[in-house]
Motif scaffolding. Structure first.
Motif, PDB file in Angstrom:
ATOM      1  N   MET A 220       6.304  31.083  -0.641  1.00  0.00           N
ATOM      2  CA  MET A 220       6.822  30.139  -1.340  1.00  0.00           C
ATOM      3  C   MET A 220       6.714  29.287   0.175  1.00  0.00           C
ATOM      4  SD  MET A 220       9.555  28.816  -2.258  1.00  0.00           S
ATOM      5  CE  MET A 220      11.183  28.873  -2.165  1.00  0.00           C
ATOM      6  N   ARG A 221       6.190  27.562  -0.237  1.00  0.00           N
ATOM      7  CA  ARG A 221       5.728  26.763   0.597  1.00  0.00           C
ATOM      8  C   ARG A 221       7.221  26.661   2.176  1.00  0.00           C
ATOM      9  NH1 ARG A 221       3.649  21.422  -1.499  1.00  0.00           N
ATOM     10  NH2 ARG A 221       5.171  22.496  -3.523  1.00  0.00           N
ATOM     11  N   LYS A 222       6.702  26.382   2.867  1.00  0.00           N
ATOM     12  CA  LYS A 222       8.020  26.118   3.623  1.00  0.00           C
ATOM     13  C   LYS A 222       7.894  24.346   3.771  1.00  0.00           C
ATOM     14  CE  LYS A 222       7.096  30.393   5.888  1.00  0.00           C
ATOM     15  NZ  LYS A 222       5.761  30.070   4.887  1.00  0.00           N
ATOM     16  N   THR A 223       8.456  24.037   3.234  1.00  0.00           N
ATOM     17  CA  THR A 223       9.182  21.967   3.115  1.00  0.00           C
ATOM     18  C   THR A 223      10.563  22.083   3.939  1.00  0.00           C
ATOM     19  OG1 THR A 223       9.456  21.460   1.380  1.00  0.00           O
ATOM     20  CG2 THR A 223       6.402  21.579   2.250  1.00  0.00           C
ATOM     21  N   GLN A 224      10.298  20.750   4.384  1.00  0.00           N
ATOM     22  CA  GLN A 224      11.489  19.824   4.448  1.00  0.00           C
ATOM     23  C   GLN A 224      11.913  19.047   3.480  1.00  0.00           C
ATOM     24  OE1 GLN A 224      10.722  18.691   9.170  1.00  0.00           O
ATOM     25  NE2 GLN A 224      12.757  19.781   9.754  1.00  0.00           N
ATOM     26  N   ARG A 225      12.981  18.894   3.466  1.00  0.00           N
ATOM     27  CA  ARG A 225      13.647  17.959   2.301  1.00  0.00           C
ATOM     28  C   ARG A 225      14.434  16.855   2.414  1.00  0.00           C
ATOM     29  NH1 ARG A 225      14.497  22.555  -2.828  1.00  0.00           N
ATOM     30  NH2 ARG A 225      13.839  20.524  -3.894  1.00  0.00           N
ATOM     31  N   TYR A 226      13.916  15.393   2.001  1.00  0.00           N
ATOM     32  CA  TYR A 226      14.662  14.053   1.775  1.00  0.00           C
ATOM     33  C   TYR A 226      15.112  13.609   1.267  1.00  0.00           C
ATOM     34  CZ  TYR A 226      12.799  15.657   7.162  1.00  0.00           C
ATOM     35  OH  TYR A 226      12.396  15.783   8.326  1.00  0.00           O
ATOM     36  N   PRO A 227      16.292  13.483   0.438  1.00  0.00           N
ATOM     37  CA  PRO A 227      16.407  12.645  -0.823  1.00  0.00           C
ATOM     38  C   PRO A 227      16.274  11.531  -0.485  1.00  0.00           C
ATOM     39  CG  PRO A 227      18.207  13.937   0.487  1.00  0.00           C
ATOM     40  CD  PRO A 227      17.144  14.382   0.948  1.00  0.00           C
ATOM     41  N   VAL A 228      16.381  10.774  -1.137  1.00  0.00           N
ATOM     42  CA  VAL A 228      16.559   9.147  -1.524  1.00  0.00           C
ATOM     43  C   VAL A 228      17.334   8.515  -2.797  1.00  0.00           C
ATOM     44  CG1 VAL A 228      14.136   8.831  -0.722  1.00  0.00           C
ATOM     45  CG2 VAL A 228      14.247   9.202  -2.869  1.00  0.00           C
TER      46      VAL A 228
END
Length: 177
Positions: A1-9
């Motif tokens: 599983m990739r570890k990313t931070q998500r930022y909605p727009v």
């Protein structure tokens, strides 16, 4: 599983928000440095450029081949261990701009890793020490140390144990009869 931070727009796709997420002049500077380094024939100078101007962590004796394309917006999120080879025309991304969100993730490439030509490494991936990534691979998840992976989507071809067995076969007694 990739570890990313998500930022909605909220409005438009996330790429329309690019200069709210990263300064314009940072992108321009990074683009110039990366383009110069892509053609730089001197590996030590290339590594110095990455460390000095892009704030990347690059280990000693690591080699970035011709035409390697680093993340233009967030190269500081990329770290590469010592004595690693990044193959021709490989792309290493620390960001993804999608329709409703963008994602950022660190890339950690270990020591003595071999990444084949024309591979793509996505954000949030770790590649363990001594791993081998076959040419043309889409690295969309973590790569275990010492393993051999390849394909699109990436699959483990040989585990570390299988690689060790292939590289150091048990010697059998030869029957002298």
């Amino acid at each position: 599983m990739r570890k990313t931070q998500r930022y909605p727009v909220n409005e438009g796709n996330s790429l329309w928000h690019i200069y709210k997420t990263v300064p314009f002049f940072k992108v321009v500077k990074n683009f110039i440095v990366i383009q110069l380094a892509r053609y730089m024939p001197f590996l030590q100078v290339k590594n110095w450029m990455y460390r000095t101007f892009l704030r990347m962590k690059v280990g000693d004796e690591t080699a970035f081949a011709l035409m390697v394309m680093l993340d233009v917006m967030f190269p500081e999120k990329i770290s590469v261990g010592r004595n690693t080879v990044i193959g021709y025309n490989t792309t290493i991304l620390a960001h993804e701009y999608l329709i409703k969100e963008y994602r950022l993730g660190n890339i950690a490439i270990g020591d003595e890793v071999m990444i084949g030509a024309n591979s793509t490494i996505l954000p949030g991936v770790q590649i363990g020490n001594g791993a081998i990534v076959s040419a043309g691979t889409l690295v969309h998840k973590d790569v275990p140390a010492g393993s051999f992976v390849g394909g699109n989507p990436m699959k483990v071809i040989y585990t570390k144990q299988e690689m060790d067995e292939r590289n150091h076969p048990i010697e059998t007694e030869v029957d002298n009869h």
